[in-house]
Design a protein around this motif. Sequence first.
Motif, mmCIF file in Angstrom:
data_model
loop_
_atom_site.group_PDB
_atom_site.id
_atom_site.type_symbol
_atom_site.label_atom_id
_atom_site.label_comp_id
_atom_site.label_asym_id
_atom_site.label_seq_id
_atom_site.Cartn_x
_atom_site.Cartn_y
_atom_site.Cartn_z
ATOM 1 N N ILE A 254 -21.806 134.540 39.795
ATOM 2 C CA ILE A 254 -21.542 133.173 40.261
ATOM 3 C C ILE A 254 -20.792 132.425 39.167
ATOM 4 O O ILE A 254 -20.659 132.920 38.039
ATOM 5 C CB ILE A 254 -22.861 132.434 40.620
ATOM 6 C CG1 ILE A 254 -23.813 132.383 39.411
ATOM 7 C CG2 ILE A 254 -23.545 133.090 41.815
ATOM 8 C CD1 ILE A 254 -25.095 131.604 39.661
ATOM 9 N N SER A 255 -20.334 131.220 39.469
ATOM 10 C CA SER A 255 -19.609 130.426 38.487
ATOM 11 C C SER A 255 -20.581 129.712 37.550
ATOM 12 O O SER A 255 -21.759 129.565 37.862
ATOM 13 C CB SER A 255 -18.733 129.388 39.194
ATOM 14 O OG SER A 255 -19.551 128.408 39.813
ATOM 15 N N VAL A 256 -20.060 129.261 36.421
ATOM 16 C CA VAL A 256 -20.867 128.506 35.464
ATOM 17 C C VAL A 256 -21.352 127.215 36.116
ATOM 18 O O VAL A 256 -22.490 126.786 35.912
ATOM 19 C CB VAL A 256 -20.071 128.223 34.171
ATOM 20 C CG1 VAL A 256 -20.830 127.296 33.242
ATOM 21 C CG2 VAL A 256 -19.730 129.530 33.452
ATOM 22 N N LYS A 257 -20.508 126.586 36.926
ATOM 23 C CA LYS A 257 -20.902 125.360 37.643
ATOM 24 C C LYS A 257 -22.094 125.628 38.553
ATOM 25 O O LYS A 257 -23.001 124.801 38.660
ATOM 26 C CB LYS A 257 -19.728 124.817 38.477
ATOM 27 C CG LYS A 257 -18.754 124.022 37.694
ATOM 28 C CD LYS A 257 -19.405 122.710 37.336
ATOM 29 C CE LYS A 257 -18.364 121.739 36.833
ATOM 30 N NZ LYS A 257 -18.971 120.601 36.185
ATOM 31 N N MET A 258 -22.106 126.790 39.214
ATOM 32 C CA MET A 258 -23.205 127.128 40.107
ATOM 33 C C MET A 258 -24.488 127.382 39.290
ATOM 34 O O MET A 258 -25.581 127.005 39.724
ATOM 35 C CB MET A 258 -22.855 128.365 40.952
ATOM 36 C CG MET A 258 -23.873 128.665 42.028
ATOM 37 S SD MET A 258 -24.224 127.271 43.132
ATOM 38 C CE MET A 258 -22.812 127.308 44.195
ATOM 39 N N HIS B 125 -25.091 130.000 29.732
ATOM 40 C CA HIS B 125 -24.652 129.752 31.112
ATOM 41 C C HIS B 125 -23.589 130.777 31.523
ATOM 42 O O HIS B 125 -23.610 131.271 32.660
ATOM 43 C CB HIS B 125 -24.119 128.328 31.263
ATOM 44 C CG HIS B 125 -25.195 127.285 31.178
ATOM 45 N ND1 HIS B 125 -24.975 125.984 31.531
ATOM 46 C CD2 HIS B 125 -26.489 127.335 30.791
ATOM 47 C CE1 HIS B 125 -26.087 125.289 31.366
ATOM 48 N NE2 HIS B 125 -27.012 126.094 30.899
ATOM 49 N N ALA B 126 -22.674 131.083 30.610
ATOM 50 C CA ALA B 126 -21.611 132.047 30.917
ATOM 51 C C ALA B 126 -22.185 133.443 31.169
ATOM 52 O O ALA B 126 -21.761 134.139 32.103
ATOM 53 C CB ALA B 126 -20.593 132.095 29.780
ATOM 54 N N ALA C 103 -23.888 133.443 34.557
ATOM 55 C CA ALA C 103 -22.875 133.454 35.619
ATOM 56 C C ALA C 103 -22.326 134.864 35.804
ATOM 57 O O ALA C 103 -22.203 135.356 36.934
ATOM 58 C CB ALA C 103 -21.749 132.476 35.279
ATOM 59 N N SER C 104 -22.030 135.531 34.708
ATOM 60 C CA SER C 104 -21.498 136.887 34.773
ATOM 61 C C SER C 104 -22.524 137.846 35.382
ATOM 62 O O SER C 104 -22.191 138.674 36.227
ATOM 63 C CB SER C 104 -21.112 137.343 33.365
ATOM 64 O OG SER C 104 -20.739 138.678 33.363
ATOM 65 N N GLU D 236 -25.258 125.839 36.508
ATOM 66 C CA GLU D 236 -25.723 124.497 36.170
ATOM 67 C C GLU D 236 -26.400 123.835 37.374
ATOM 68 O O GLU D 236 -27.430 123.167 37.222
ATOM 69 C CB GLU D 236 -24.558 123.649 35.671
ATOM 70 C CG GLU D 236 -24.033 124.131 34.330
ATOM 71 C CD GLU D 236 -22.716 123.486 33.927
ATOM 72 O OE1 GLU D 236 -22.161 122.664 34.699
ATOM 73 O OE2 GLU D 236 -22.229 123.825 32.836
ATOM 74 N N LYS D 237 -25.853 124.062 38.551
ATOM 75 C CA LYS D 237 -26.433 123.479 39.769
ATOM 76 C C LYS D 237 -27.811 124.077 40.048
ATOM 77 O O LYS D 237 -28.766 123.354 40.348
ATOM 78 C CB LYS D 237 -25.508 123.722 40.966
ATOM 79 C CG LYS D 237 -26.016 123.127 42.252
ATOM 80 C CD LYS D 237 -25.061 123.374 43.399
ATOM 81 C CE LYS D 237 -25.689 122.841 44.686
ATOM 82 N NZ LYS D 237 -24.939 123.199 45.849
#
Length: 192
Positions: A164-168, A155-156, A159-160, A170-171
């Motif tokens: 985007i963020s890790v939360k995004m 996920h990290a 995101a990188s 996951e979403k």
Amino acid sequence: MKNKRESAPMGGPGIPAIGAHDNTHSFETFLRGQFRGLLQFLRARTANEQDAEDAAQESMAKLMRYRESEPPSAWKQLLYRIAVNVAHDQYRVALSHHNKDHVALEGLDIATGEHTPEQRALYDQQVARLSKAILELPPKCQRVYLLKRVHDMSHADIASRCGISVKMVEKHLATALAQLRRKVGDSSTETF
């Protein structure tokens, strides 16, 4: 004093010399007599029994090249020198091919990779539905889903890579999975 002609074995091209059969017979007798001792010698120098047997056979086969050119008194020493070299060669091959990771399959029940035509058709249909559903995902969800499932990124890392963020991440994954389940069905959840 005998002349050379009298002391040399008789024979011509294509005709075995007198004594050639004796040499072949004595060589075969020598090999039979050496096999057990050679096998014991190689057991301490190889990974397993099968490798020891293979090395013994190969060593004896290589010694055959020297049966005419070397006297019988040199055969044993030559056989063991060849055996040491064969065992070393096996070891080097094993290191380069990871043979020590080999698992014997004899006696194990192994499922065949063959499927019935019906199973194959069902699988192909399922893959086609899933591929179509992936292509219909929103672009960001599709990208995140493929980075996770196809490239097995964390996920990290996703995101990188996507900025985007890790939360995004996951979403987007949750959205993608929900849409895929809706379009393809719950029967294929392990595929997702």
